[in-house]
Write a protein that holds these residues in place. Structure first.
Motif, PDB file in Angstrom:
ATOM      1  N   LEU A  91     210.873  42.818  15.772  1.00 55.72           N
ATOM      2  CA  LEU A  91     209.524  43.215  16.175  1.00 55.72           C
ATOM      3  C   LEU A  91     209.274  44.686  15.851  1.00 55.72           C
ATOM      4  O   LEU A  91     208.190  45.046  15.378  1.00 55.72           O
ATOM      5  CB  LEU A  91     209.337  42.969  17.676  1.00 55.72           C
ATOM      6  N   ASP A  92     210.261  45.515  16.088  1.00 53.69           N
ATOM      7  CA  ASP A  92     210.114  46.948  15.830  1.00 53.69           C
ATOM      8  C   ASP A  92     209.849  47.211  14.351  1.00 53.69           C
ATOM      9  O   ASP A  92     208.960  47.996  13.995  1.00 53.69           O
ATOM     10  CB  ASP A  92     211.371  47.684  16.284  1.00 53.69           C
ATOM     11  N   GLN A  95     206.324  45.884  13.495  1.00 51.33           N
ATOM     12  CA  GLN A  95     205.277  46.688  14.120  1.00 51.33           C
ATOM     13  C   GLN A  95     205.124  48.029  13.416  1.00 51.33           C
ATOM     14  O   GLN A  95     204.003  48.496  13.145  1.00 51.33           O
ATOM     15  CB  GLN A  95     205.619  46.888  15.598  1.00 51.33           C
ATOM     16  N   ARG A  96     206.239  48.659  13.109  1.00 52.70           N
ATOM     17  CA  ARG A  96     206.184  49.964  12.457  1.00 52.70           C
ATOM     18  C   ARG A  96     205.622  49.860  11.038  1.00 52.70           C
ATOM     19  O   ARG A  96     204.780  50.669  10.632  1.00 52.70           O
ATOM     20  CB  ARG A  96     207.576  50.590  12.442  1.00 52.70           C
ATOM     21  N   ASN A  98     203.639  47.505   9.666  1.00 50.84           N
ATOM     22  CA  ASN A  98     202.218  47.166   9.652  1.00 50.84           C
ATOM     23  C   ASN A  98     201.359  48.341  10.107  1.00 50.84           C
ATOM     24  O   ASN A  98     200.268  48.572   9.561  1.00 50.84           O
ATOM     25  CB  ASN A  98     201.957  45.940  10.529  1.00 50.84           C
ATOM     26  N   THR A  99     201.838  49.089  11.092  1.00 46.88           N
ATOM     27  CA  THR A  99     201.072  50.231  11.589  1.00 46.88           C
ATOM     28  C   THR A  99     201.066  51.373  10.581  1.00 46.88           C
ATOM     29  O   THR A  99     200.047  52.058  10.396  1.00 46.88           O
ATOM     30  CB  THR A  99     201.629  50.698  12.946  1.00 46.88           C
ATOM     31  N   HIS A 141     196.927  44.023  17.681  1.00 44.92           N
ATOM     32  CA  HIS A 141     197.969  44.308  16.701  1.00 44.92           C
ATOM     33  C   HIS A 141     197.719  43.590  15.375  1.00 44.92           C
ATOM     34  O   HIS A 141     198.059  44.117  14.303  1.00 44.92           O
ATOM     35  CB  HIS A 141     199.334  43.948  17.279  1.00 44.92           C
ATOM     36  N   TYR A 157     204.725  39.340  11.327  1.00 44.87           N
ATOM     37  CA  TYR A 157     204.380  40.036  12.566  1.00 44.87           C
ATOM     38  C   TYR A 157     203.710  39.084  13.562  1.00 44.87           C
ATOM     39  O   TYR A 157     204.046  39.072  14.751  1.00 44.87           O
ATOM     40  CB  TYR A 157     203.445  41.183  12.212  1.00 44.87           C
ATOM     41  N   LEU A 161     204.855  38.123  17.344  1.00 44.71           N
ATOM     42  CA  LEU A 161     203.967  38.339  18.487  1.00 44.71           C
ATOM     43  C   LEU A 161     203.782  37.043  19.282  1.00 44.71           C
ATOM     44  O   LEU A 161     203.785  37.058  20.520  1.00 44.71           O
ATOM     45  CB  LEU A 161     202.616  38.874  18.018  1.00 44.71           C
ATOM     46  N   ALA A 207     204.212  53.324  17.108  1.00 46.16           N
ATOM     47  CA  ALA A 207     204.548  51.903  17.054  1.00 46.16           C
ATOM     48  C   ALA A 207     205.975  51.675  17.548  1.00 46.16           C
ATOM     49  O   ALA A 207     206.252  50.711  18.276  1.00 46.16           O
ATOM     50  CB  ALA A 207     204.380  51.376  15.630  1.00 46.16           C
ATOM     51  N   THR A 211     207.231  49.557  21.005  1.00 51.74           N
ATOM     52  CA  THR A 211     208.254  48.510  21.075  1.00 51.74           C
ATOM     53  C   THR A 211     209.320  48.855  22.100  1.00 51.74           C
ATOM     54  O   THR A 211     209.769  47.994  22.861  1.00 51.74           O
ATOM     55  CB  THR A 211     208.917  48.301  19.703  1.00 51.74           C
TER      56      THR A 211
END
Length: 235
Positions: A91-92, A95-96, A98-99, A141, A157, A161, A207, A211
């Motif tokens: 997830l980390d 998330q990072r 995509n952000t 997100h 992602y 989620l 991000a 997480t």
């Protein structure tokens, strides 16, 4: 238990009503991990034949929310606590990435979409409905992921989620009891501002911190509540 109005509605819409009802009950933990989903019992509950019940369970299986055992019985998918560190690790990364991409590539239309999803999330937090909160959190997100312009990373992602929504409900419960619910909306707002400023490194850092907050609060929840009657298991 569905009331008479729900049953009439279910008869008119078939498996979709059963699917959505069970989907929401699983995500909100009304149906606990490991709970048996008996087709006959569900058919009686919804006032319909077993065929639409079976179709709904197949759809839920595709969402990784139910599991069919070797004896062909179906249960609500257990939450695999022992794999949680690996889940958070994935997830980390998602998330990072995509952000970061959103901060680099976002358009004005993307910013408006992200801000709209953030407003919806804030409204859900004020409402206090965890199911609405987890859905709004996902949509926030995913608006960021859409701004990143990478459909492969976005799809990965989204799956993560979705898999984490039940754990997110426990996370919400913990931060509300610890009076830290403001962290949710504040962190989202900071992420939006970093994306707006095209500050890739700050977006990445926020991000990552987002997480870590989820990870740490979930672990604290487990330490406090491990004796509850949930089927937290590891593979």
């Amino acid at each position: 238990m569905a009331d008479e109005a729900e049953i009439r509605h279910a008869k008119g819409t078939g498996w979709r009503f059963v699917y959505q009802t069970l989907h929401d009950e699983i995500l909100s933990l009304v149906l606990e991990p490991g709970a048996l989903l008996d087709e006959t019992t569900l058919a009686e509950r919804f006032g319909m034949s077993r065929s639409p019940i079976r179709e709904a369970l197949i759809r839920l299986s595709g969402d990784d929310l139910v599991v069919t055992l070797s004896n062909r019985s179906t249960i609500v998918a257990p939450i695999d606590v022992l794999s949680f560190p690996k889940y958070v690790e994935a997830l980390d990364v998602a998330q990072r990435m995509n952000t970061r991409l959103a901060a680099e590539l976002r358009s004005e239309a993307d910013l408006k979409a992200i801000a709209a999803r953030q407003a919806e999330f804030e409204a859900a937090v004020k409402n206090g409905n965890h199911l609405l909160m987890s859905e709004a959190n996902k949509q926030f997100h995913m608006a960021i992921a859409s701004a990143g312009r990478n459909p492969y990373l976005a799809a990965f992602y989204e799956r993560l989620l979705n898999q984490g929504r039940r754990m997110l409900h426990l996370h919400f419960d913990y931060i509300e009891r610890s009076n830290d619910s403001y962290l949710l909306t504040d962190e989202h707002s900071e992420m939006l501002e970093a994306i707006r400023a095209r500050d890739v490194e700050r977006a990445d850092a926020l991000a990552h911190a987002h997480t870590r907050q989820f990870r740490d609060n979930f672990i604290e929840f487990m330490k406090e509540n491990y004796s509850q009657n949930f089927s937290f298991v590891g593979k």
